[in-house]
Design an enzyme around this catalytic site. Structure first.
Site: not given
Ligand code: NAD
Ligand code: GLY
Length: 361
Positions: A248, A191, A241, A149, A127, A252, A226, A265, A245, A236
């Site tokens: 997005h 971003e 917040r 998030k 939990r 998405h 942020k 992404h 988006n 949100e």
């Molecule tokens: P990812 O985590 O898939 O990383 C991209 C690629 O880079 C992967 O192949 C990973 O293995 C590789 N990688 C990571 N770090 C590395 C490094 N230092 N050196 C070499 N390779 C490396 O993708 P991302 O773009 O980091 O994240 C995208 C995700 O984040 C999506 O799912 C998106 O929805 C999410 N996201 C979430 C929020 C939030 O607020 N929670 C905000 C923006 C995006």
């Molecule tokens: N990436 C969108 C949020 O954190 O609200």
């Protein structure tokens, strides 16, 4: 005088206060930072992915061990498809086998996929146990590691299963960006452009395409944007917040309609912003020159701007219907009337979106 080389940015939300520590080489000090900045102790799990593990897991693991923590390591396949309930379950199973209990914690070492998935596992394990974010991509450093998030994708849509769960600490080491492949490096700037469009148009002039060195100031600036938005509207609820988006809703939909992993992404968000800028111009009076300024920057950053490459409009509208931002058939769309500001509107319906998308093809 030396330029500033590290930053400590507080994030104060109703459900928790924590800090984002940004500094080159901080990865080596993971154990020390966790033991001095938090009350965490004992057993922990490092969750990372198959590409990040050989690069950085050894450093993080030995730093944790030197500081007296007892880490286990769990590695998931790299890529968006790992943001799934199945992979979350496999992590939880490994944590149970590794003896993690409610006094343990989890370390997310990787990009946004690892961060979102790990935060979700930490949020539901017994939990809810604490977790530490160690972001290693541009997306994760400037955006996803901050704000709590967390979640995974469902077949019907992106991030549909999740919990709000703030990290206890974020350790951000810009040196990790040195190993990012070019395409993964570029996508993260979507971003950053988004933050500039919704909050600070002057940042558009401080983004230098292709530059990998001395990114600390830009990362800190984005984390501060942020953090301020998350502090104002953690769950949100007020609409503030939701401004994050921008780009997005359609981004998405592109990820979903094309099949997760097809578009990165940030690439999907870039096209999503091209669409949101056109919608803003057609229906919120954004001047054409401002639309063109941002699209030109996205192109210089090597991000996709040609909407003809996106899935068909009908598929995108279909994907949008299962988006969280759709409520009772109406979409809350983020537009900008003037760069540096953004507004939520319910005036933009499916017909207007279709008209704008067709004008880009
Ligand atoms: P990812 O985590 O898939 O990383 C991209 C690629 O880079 C992967 O192949 C990973 O293995 C590789 N990688 C990571 N770090 C590395 C490094 N230092 N050196 C070499 N390779 C490396 O993708 P991302 O773009 O980091 O994240 C995208 C995700 O984040 C999506 O799912 C998106 O929805 C999410 N996201 C979430 C929020 C939030 O607020 N929670 C905000 C923006 C995006
Ligand atoms: N990436 C969108 C949020 O954190 O609200």
């Amino acid at each position: 005088m030396n330029a500033k080389s590290n930053w400590n940015i507080p994030v104060q939300t109703a459900s928790g206060h924590y800090a984002v520590h940004i500094g080159e080489g901080f990865l080596e000090s993971t154990g020390e930072l966790i033991s001095t900045k938090t009350k965490l102790h004992g057993t922990c799990a490092i969750i990372t992915d198959s590409k990040v593990e050989p690069l950085y897991a050894g450093t993080v693991r030995s730093s944790l061990e030197q500081a007296g923590f007892r880490p286990i390591l769990q590695t998931i396949p790299s890529g968006e498809r790992s943001k799934s309930l199945e992979v979350a379950e496999s992590c939880a199973d490994a944590m149970i086998s590794g003896g993690l209990d409610r006094s343990s914690f989890v370390v997310a070492l990787g990009g946004g996929v690892v961060g979102d998935l790990t935060g979700f596992v930490a949020g539901i394990y017994f939990r809810g146990i604490p977790f530490v974010q160690i972001p290693t991509t541009v997306v994760a450093l400037v955006d996803s590691s901050v704000g709590g998030k967390t979640g995974v994708n469902a077949k019907g849509g992106k991030n549909l299963l999740g919990v709000f769960h703030q990290p206890t600490l974020v350790i951000a080491d810009p040196n990790t960006l040195a190993s990012l492949p070019e395409r993964e490096f570029r996508e993260g700037f979507a971003e950053i452009v988004k933050h500039a469009v919704i909050r600070d148009a002057s940042m558009l002039d401080r983004i230098t395409p292709g530059r990998r060195e001395n990114l600390g100031p830009l990362i800190a600036e984005n984390v501060a944007i942020k953090a301020a938005i998350v502090e104002a509207d953690e769950r949100e609820q007020t609409g503030e917040r939701a401004l994050l988006n921008f780009g997005h809703t359609i981004g998405h939909a592109i990820e979903n309609a094309a099949g997760y992993g097809e578009w990165f992404h940030g690439e999907a968000v870039s096209l999503g912003m091209v669409a949101a800028l056109r919608i803003s111009r057609l229906f919120a009076r954004l001047p054409q020159a401002e639309e063109e300024r941002v699209v030109r920057l996205l192109a210089r950053l090597g991000l996709p701007v040609d909407f003809r490459k996106a899935p068909p409009t009908g598929d995108l509208l279909q994907a949008m219907r299962s988006d969280k931002k759709f409520s009772e058939g109406a979409i809350r769309f983020v537009v900008t009337q003037k760069l540096g500001t953004a507004q939520l509107t319910s005036e933009v319906d499916a017909l207007k979106i279709a008209e704008a998308l067709e004008s880009l093809r």
